[in-house]
Design an enzyme around this catalytic site. Structure first.
Site, short mmCIF file in Angstrom:
data_model
loop_
_atom_site.label_atom_id
_atom_site.label_comp_id
_atom_site.label_asym_id
_atom_site.label_seq_id
_atom_site.Cartn_x
_atom_site.Cartn_y
_atom_site.Cartn_z
N ASP A 38 6.42 51.07 39.41
CA ASP A 38 5.32 52.05 39.25
C ASP A 38 4.07 51.71 40.21
OD1 ASP A 38 6.73 53.73 37.52
OD2 ASP A 38 5.93 52.65 35.82
N TYR A 66 10.24 40.01 34.32
CA TYR A 66 8.89 40.46 34.36
C TYR A 66 7.74 39.68 33.52
CZ TYR A 66 10.75 44.94 35.82
OH TYR A 66 11.55 46.00 36.43
#
Length: 298
Positions: A38, A66
């Site tokens: 994103d 992540y």
């Protein structure tokens, strides 16, 4: 020019923006990314150039790591901090370290997610975010993803109702949705307040270069020196090695007899020495044969 550009994607750019910029800098149209990030997310975004574009699907399928932050007390329409708040609750008692760790561990293994409305998942030929922008709701398809590892990362930001954690997950995992679901288990509305991708497959933060370094290298006509070999994006695949005669058959895209005592996963790399020739799989209609999926020219 063939190889993988280990880009550190900056915040504020879409993955497509990054591809377009790399095309301009490397003066080639054969460029593809390996898993959308994103715009407000930064991190590892391997960009495939030249023949490396043939492995995009295989690199996209790898595990991702992540570092995420979720904020308790508010949920948003986009499940991150970019959307309008849709629910609020006062966090009167911030969860204990043990409570957080217990909840995180409950997400280990296979889990079922419902993709957020603001996502690129298609339903009846239309992306969910298109429905969302038109204030339409549709039934979203559930998907099964895998959480391979998840760990709480203590941080002073707990005073801001923020929980930081590390997660290693399969392709297709929505970390935004994971944050929302973790919040629900802790008894609060929540949203993802920050996200950094640390690793894609075997390519991690320390391998990456930013656009400043890429621009400098390309200006000096040294852009090729920043590229990783194509095999670096295929370390998760097994290999078979062939002789010189078989090499030619592989380069011509021929089917081959399955090697004796074949115990490798499918698909797999076909190598001649250190040279990547092709990616093959067991023939779906004849288990005694192997056939090419991708062939790389010399």
């Amino acid at each position: 020019m063939d190889g993988i550009l280990p880009l550190w994607k900056p915040k504020g750019m879409t993955s497509h923006d990054c591809v377009m910029k790399v095309r301009r800098l490397y003066k080639t149209k054969k460029v593809g990314h390996t898993g959308t990030l994103d715009p407000e997310v930064e991190g590892v975004l391997p960009i495939c150039i030249g023949q490396a574009t043939k492995i995009v699907q295989f690199l996209t399928d790898t595990k991702k790591e992540y570092i995420a932050e979720l904020k308790l007390g508010t949920s948003t329409e986009t499940e991150d901090d970019q959307g309008a708040i849709i629910e609020e609750a006062s966090v009167t008692q911030f969860p204990s370290k043990q409570e957080i760790e217990n909840v995180l561990q409950s997400f280990m293994g296979e889990i079922v997610q419902v993709p957020p409305m603001y996502s690129a998942v298609k339903v009846d030929g239309k992306r969910l975010y298109e429905y969302a922008r038109q204030n339409q709701t549709v039934e979203r398809p559930k998907r099964t993803v895998t959480i391979h590892a998840i760990a709480f990362l203590p941080t002073p930001k707990q005073k801001d109702n923020v929980i930081k954690f590390q997660v290693i997950c399969s392709k297709g995992t929505y970390i935004r949705t994971l944050c929302v679901d973790i919040g629900k288990e802790l008894g609060y509305p929540a949203h993802m307040s920050n996200l950094v991708r640390e690793e894609t497959g075997s390519i991690n933060r320390k391998d990456t270069v930013d656009f400043h370094a890429i621009e400098e290298a390309c200006h000096q006509e040294l852009g090729h020196t920043l590229l990783l070999p194509i095999t670096r994006g295929l370390t998760h695949l097994n290999s078979i090695h062939v002789d010189k005669d078989t090499k030619q058959k592989v380069l011509f895209g021929q089917k081959l007899n399955k090697p004796e005592n074949f115990v490798h996963t499918s698909p797999f790399k076909v190598m001649h020495g250190s040279q990547l020739l092709a990616i093959y799989q067991i023939h779906p209609e004849n288990s005694n044969e192997i056939k090419p999926i991708r062939v790389f020219s010399e």
